[in-house]
Design a protein around this motif. Structure first.
Motif, PDB file in Angstrom:
ATOM      1  N   LEU A  18     -18.066 -72.419  39.040  1.00 20.31           N
ATOM      2  CA  LEU A  18     -17.774 -71.635  37.848  1.00 20.31           C
ATOM      3  C   LEU A  18     -18.993 -71.727  36.933  1.00 20.31           C
ATOM      4  O   LEU A  18     -19.218 -72.737  36.277  1.00 20.31           O
ATOM      5  CB  LEU A  18     -16.521 -72.162  37.149  1.00 20.31           C
ATOM      6  CG  LEU A  18     -16.006 -71.385  35.943  1.00 20.31           C
ATOM      7  CD1 LEU A  18     -15.723 -69.936  36.303  1.00 20.31           C
ATOM      8  CD2 LEU A  18     -14.750 -72.039  35.405  1.00 20.31           C
ATOM      9  N   THR A  19     -19.816 -70.694  36.967  1.00 18.72           N
ATOM     10  CA  THR A  19     -21.046 -70.661  36.172  1.00 18.72           C
ATOM     11  C   THR A  19     -21.132 -69.314  35.469  1.00 18.72           C
ATOM     12  O   THR A  19     -20.203 -68.505  35.559  1.00 18.72           O
ATOM     13  CB  THR A  19     -22.288 -70.839  37.071  1.00 18.72           C
ATOM     14  OG1 THR A  19     -22.355 -69.735  37.982  1.00 18.72           O
ATOM     15  CG2 THR A  19     -22.245 -72.133  37.855  1.00 18.72           C
ATOM     16  N   GLY A  20     -22.240 -69.075  34.826  1.00 16.70           N
ATOM     17  CA  GLY A  20     -22.443 -67.775  34.193  1.00 16.70           C
ATOM     18  C   GLY A  20     -22.452 -66.653  35.198  1.00 16.70           C
ATOM     19  O   GLY A  20     -22.095 -65.517  34.896  1.00 16.70           O
ATOM     20  N   ASP A  21     -22.842 -66.967  36.452  1.00 18.07           N
ATOM     21  CA  ASP A  21     -22.911 -65.948  37.510  1.00 18.07           C
ATOM     22  C   ASP A  21     -21.605 -65.796  38.285  1.00 18.07           C
ATOM     23  O   ASP A  21     -21.383 -64.777  38.915  1.00 18.07           O
ATOM     24  CB  ASP A  21     -24.017 -66.307  38.510  1.00 18.07           C
ATOM     25  CG  ASP A  21     -25.383 -66.379  37.856  1.00 18.07           C
ATOM     26  OD1 ASP A  21     -25.594 -65.679  36.850  1.00 18.07           O
ATOM     27  OD2 ASP A  21     -26.221 -67.143  38.352  1.00 18.07           O
ATOM     28  N   MET A  22     -20.775 -66.821  38.267  1.00 15.06           N
ATOM     29  CA  MET A  22     -19.553 -66.831  39.074  1.00 15.06           C
ATOM     30  C   MET A  22     -18.329 -66.900  38.151  1.00 15.06           C
ATOM     31  O   MET A  22     -18.280 -67.721  37.260  1.00 15.06           O
ATOM     32  CB  MET A  22     -19.531 -68.051  40.004  1.00 15.06           C
ATOM     33  CG  MET A  22     -20.783 -68.217  40.858  1.00 15.06           C
ATOM     34  SD  MET A  22     -20.954 -66.964  42.113  1.00 15.06           S
ATOM     35  CE  MET A  22     -19.715 -67.478  43.259  1.00 15.06           C
ATOM     36  N   GLN A  23     -17.354 -66.053  38.399  1.00 14.53           N
ATOM     37  CA  GLN A  23     -16.125 -66.029  37.610  1.00 14.53           C
ATOM     38  C   GLN A  23     -14.934 -66.321  38.517  1.00 14.53           C
ATOM     39  O   GLN A  23     -14.997 -66.085  39.727  1.00 14.53           O
ATOM     40  CB  GLN A  23     -15.939 -64.661  36.945  1.00 14.53           C
ATOM     41  CG  GLN A  23     -17.070 -64.266  36.015  1.00 14.53           C
ATOM     42  CD  GLN A  23     -17.198 -65.182  34.824  1.00 14.53           C
ATOM     43  OE1 GLN A  23     -16.214 -65.631  34.266  1.00 14.53           O
ATOM     44  NE2 GLN A  23     -18.432 -65.487  34.447  1.00 14.53           N
ATOM     45  N   LEU A  24     -13.849 -66.822  37.943  1.00 13.90           N
ATOM     46  CA  LEU A  24     -12.614 -67.075  38.688  1.00 13.90           C
ATOM     47  C   LEU A  24     -11.447 -66.411  37.973  1.00 13.90           C
ATOM     48  O   LEU A  24     -11.405 -66.384  36.744  1.00 13.90           O
ATOM     49  CB  LEU A  24     -12.333 -68.583  38.770  1.00 13.90           C
ATOM     50  CG  LEU A  24     -13.300 -69.464  39.539  1.00 13.90           C
ATOM     51  CD1 LEU A  24     -12.863 -70.918  39.459  1.00 13.90           C
ATOM     52  CD2 LEU A  24     -13.404 -69.034  40.987  1.00 13.90           C
ATOM     53  N   THR A  25     -10.511 -65.919  38.766  1.00 13.72           N
ATOM     54  CA  THR A  25      -9.271 -65.408  38.181  1.00 13.72           C
ATOM     55  C   THR A  25      -8.388 -66.605  37.846  1.00 13.72           C
ATOM     56  O   THR A  25      -8.636 -67.728  38.290  1.00 13.72           O
ATOM     57  CB  THR A  25      -8.529 -64.490  39.172  1.00 13.72           C
ATOM     58  OG1 THR A  25      -8.120 -65.274  40.297  1.00 13.72           O
ATOM     59  CG2 THR A  25      -9.409 -63.329  39.616  1.00 13.72           C
ATOM     60  N   ARG A  26      -7.328 -66.356  37.083  1.00 13.93           N
ATOM     61  CA  ARG A  26      -6.402 -67.455  36.742  1.00 13.93           C
ATOM     62  C   ARG A  26      -5.785 -68.058  38.002  1.00 13.93           C
ATOM     63  O   ARG A  26      -5.631 -69.264  38.101  1.00 13.93           O
ATOM     64  CB  ARG A  26      -5.292 -66.938  35.824  1.00 13.93           C
ATOM     65  CG  ARG A  26      -5.694 -66.839  34.377  1.00 13.93           C
ATOM     66  CD  ARG A  26      -4.564 -66.226  33.548  1.00 13.93           C
ATOM     67  NE  ARG A  26      -3.767 -67.070  32.698  1.00 13.93           N
ATOM     68  CZ  ARG A  26      -4.211 -67.815  31.706  1.00 13.93           C
ATOM     69  NH1 ARG A  26      -5.493 -67.876  31.462  1.00 13.93           N
ATOM     70  NH2 ARG A  26      -3.388 -68.510  30.957  1.00 13.93           N
ATOM     71  N   SER A  27      -5.434 -67.216  38.978  1.00 12.81           N
ATOM     72  CA  SER A  27      -4.814 -67.732  40.206  1.00 12.81           C
ATOM     73  C   SER A  27      -5.824 -68.529  41.030  1.00 12.81           C
ATOM     74  O   SER A  27      -5.472 -69.543  41.635  1.00 12.81           O
ATOM     75  CB  SER A  27      -4.200 -66.595  41.027  1.00 12.81           C
ATOM     76  OG  SER A  27      -5.194 -65.673  41.419  1.00 12.81           O
ATOM     77  N   ILE A  50      -6.958 -73.588  24.170  1.00 15.14           N
ATOM     78  CA  ILE A  50      -6.032 -74.372  23.354  1.00 15.14           C
ATOM     79  C   ILE A  50      -5.322 -75.326  24.313  1.00 15.14           C
ATOM     80  O   ILE A  50      -4.611 -74.878  25.224  1.00 15.14           O
ATOM     81  CB  ILE A  50      -5.008 -73.465  22.643  1.00 15.14           C
ATOM     82  CG1 ILE A  50      -5.737 -72.484  21.717  1.00 15.14           C
ATOM     83  CG2 ILE A  50      -4.000 -74.301  21.884  1.00 15.14           C
ATOM     84  CD1 ILE A  50      -4.861 -71.379  21.176  1.00 15.14           C
ATOM     85  N   PRO A  51      -5.545 -76.647  24.161  1.00 12.56           N
ATOM     86  CA  PRO A  51      -4.940 -77.610  25.097  1.00 12.56           C
ATOM     87  C   PRO A  51      -3.431 -77.435  25.206  1.00 12.56           C
ATOM     88  O   PRO A  51      -2.743 -77.247  24.216  1.00 12.56           O
ATOM     89  CB  PRO A  51      -5.299 -78.967  24.481  1.00 12.56           C
ATOM     90  CG  PRO A  51      -6.510 -78.702  23.638  1.00 12.56           C
ATOM     91  CD  PRO A  51      -6.333 -77.304  23.126  1.00 12.56           C
ATOM     92  N   GLY A  52      -2.935 -77.478  26.446  1.00 14.52           N
ATOM     93  CA  GLY A  52      -1.505 -77.360  26.699  1.00 14.52           C
ATOM     94  C   GLY A  52      -0.971 -75.944  26.590  1.00 14.52           C
ATOM     95  O   GLY A  52       0.231 -75.737  26.537  1.00 14.52           O
ATOM     96  N   ASN A  53      -1.859 -74.957  26.572  1.00 13.76           N
ATOM     97  CA  ASN A  53      -1.434 -73.572  26.393  1.00 13.76           C
ATOM     98  C   ASN A  53      -1.350 -72.802  27.707  1.00 13.76           C
ATOM     99  O   ASN A  53      -1.363 -71.589  27.720  1.00 13.76           O
ATOM    100  CB  ASN A  53      -2.389 -72.867  25.416  1.00 13.76           C
ATOM    101  CG  ASN A  53      -1.750 -71.664  24.756  1.00 13.76           C
ATOM    102  OD1 ASN A  53      -0.541 -71.604  24.601  1.00 13.76           O
ATOM    103  ND2 ASN A  53      -2.565 -70.709  24.367  1.00 13.76           N
ATOM    104  N   GLY A  54      -1.323 -73.505  28.842  1.00 21.14           N
ATOM    105  CA  GLY A  54      -1.155 -72.835  30.127  1.00 21.14           C
ATOM    106  C   GLY A  54      -2.432 -72.327  30.752  1.00 21.14           C
ATOM    107  O   GLY A  54      -2.377 -71.518  31.666  1.00 21.14           O
ATOM    108  N   ASN A  55      -3.572 -72.783  30.298  1.00 18.61           N
ATOM    109  CA  ASN A  55      -4.837 -72.386  30.914  1.00 18.61           C
ATOM    110  C   ASN A  55      -5.108 -73.341  32.074  1.00 18.61           C
ATOM    111  O   ASN A  55      -5.396 -74.515  31.861  1.00 18.61           O
ATOM    112  CB  ASN A  55      -5.981 -72.457  29.895  1.00 18.61           C
ATOM    113  CG  ASN A  55      -7.297 -71.993  30.474  1.00 18.61           C
ATOM    114  OD1 ASN A  55      -7.513 -72.023  31.676  1.00 18.61           O
ATOM    115  ND2 ASN A  55      -8.198 -71.576  29.599  1.00 18.61           N
TER     116      ASN A  55
END
Length: 183
Positions: A18-27, A50-55
């Motif tokens: 996970l860098t500036g060049d690589m992105q990830l979906t939530r799944s 936000i900690p504990g917010n489901g991220n």
């Protein structure tokens, strides 16, 4: 990342970058056990989270390994400081356990860094000196007390070259460490 992923895949561990060049979906983030992230990218992610917010990217964090932790003293140091401060705040506010591990091959002030990371020196501080090396290592330190910056740099370079040449003539391998790239 590919080699790391290849080694951990048989254990069912998913490694992603996970860098500036690589992105990830939530799944994708939720299905990943090991993220390899640049300090700058993690800073952006945690600043907005936000900690504990489901991220899943931040909420599942249990181990934060900071490689090259000696860079706290470099230009990128403020980014590492922010990451550590934010992680410690999350631990306190969420009462969650996140282990912080700092790694460095060249860290003369490891006790100070451990204090910053809130390491219990009697239980959580590990320092591996030359006795842990599979091949013995000889260390030599060169001190130069010349006040003029240019002359000091020239003398340091000359002395270092002489030490390296002497060791190479003895058929030894040589590695030179400096505290900054600008040295």
């Amino acid at each position: 990342v590919d080699k790391f992923s290849e080694r951990l895949n048989p254990l069912g561990i998913q490694v992603r970058e996970l860098t500036g060049d690589m992105q990830l979906t939530r799944s994708e983030a939720a299905a990943t056990q090991v993220l390899v992230v640049t300090p700058e990218k993690w800073d952006v992610i945690t600043r907005k989270a936000i900690p504990g917010n489901g991220n899943p990217t931040t909420d599942m964090l249990k181990l934060l390994i900071i490689d090259e932790v000696h860079l706290l003293h470099d230009d990128r140091g403020s980014v590492l400081e922010s990451i550590v401060a934010r992680t410690l705040r999350t631990v306190e506010s969420q009462q969650s356990m996140i282990r912080l591990v700092g790694l460095s091959a060249t860290l003369p002030n490891y006790v100070d860094v451990a204090s910053f990371l809130r390491v219990n020196p009697s239980k959580g501080l590990f320092f591996f000196d030359a006795s842990f090396r599979p091949v013995p290592l000889a260390q030599q330190f060169i001190g130069v007390s010349v006040k003029d910056k240019k002359k000091r740099a020239e003398l340091s370079l000359k002395l270092c070259y002489e030490k390296v040449a002497l060791s190479m003539r003895a058929d030894n391998q040589v590695m030179v460490f400096v505290h900054t790239r600008k040295a």
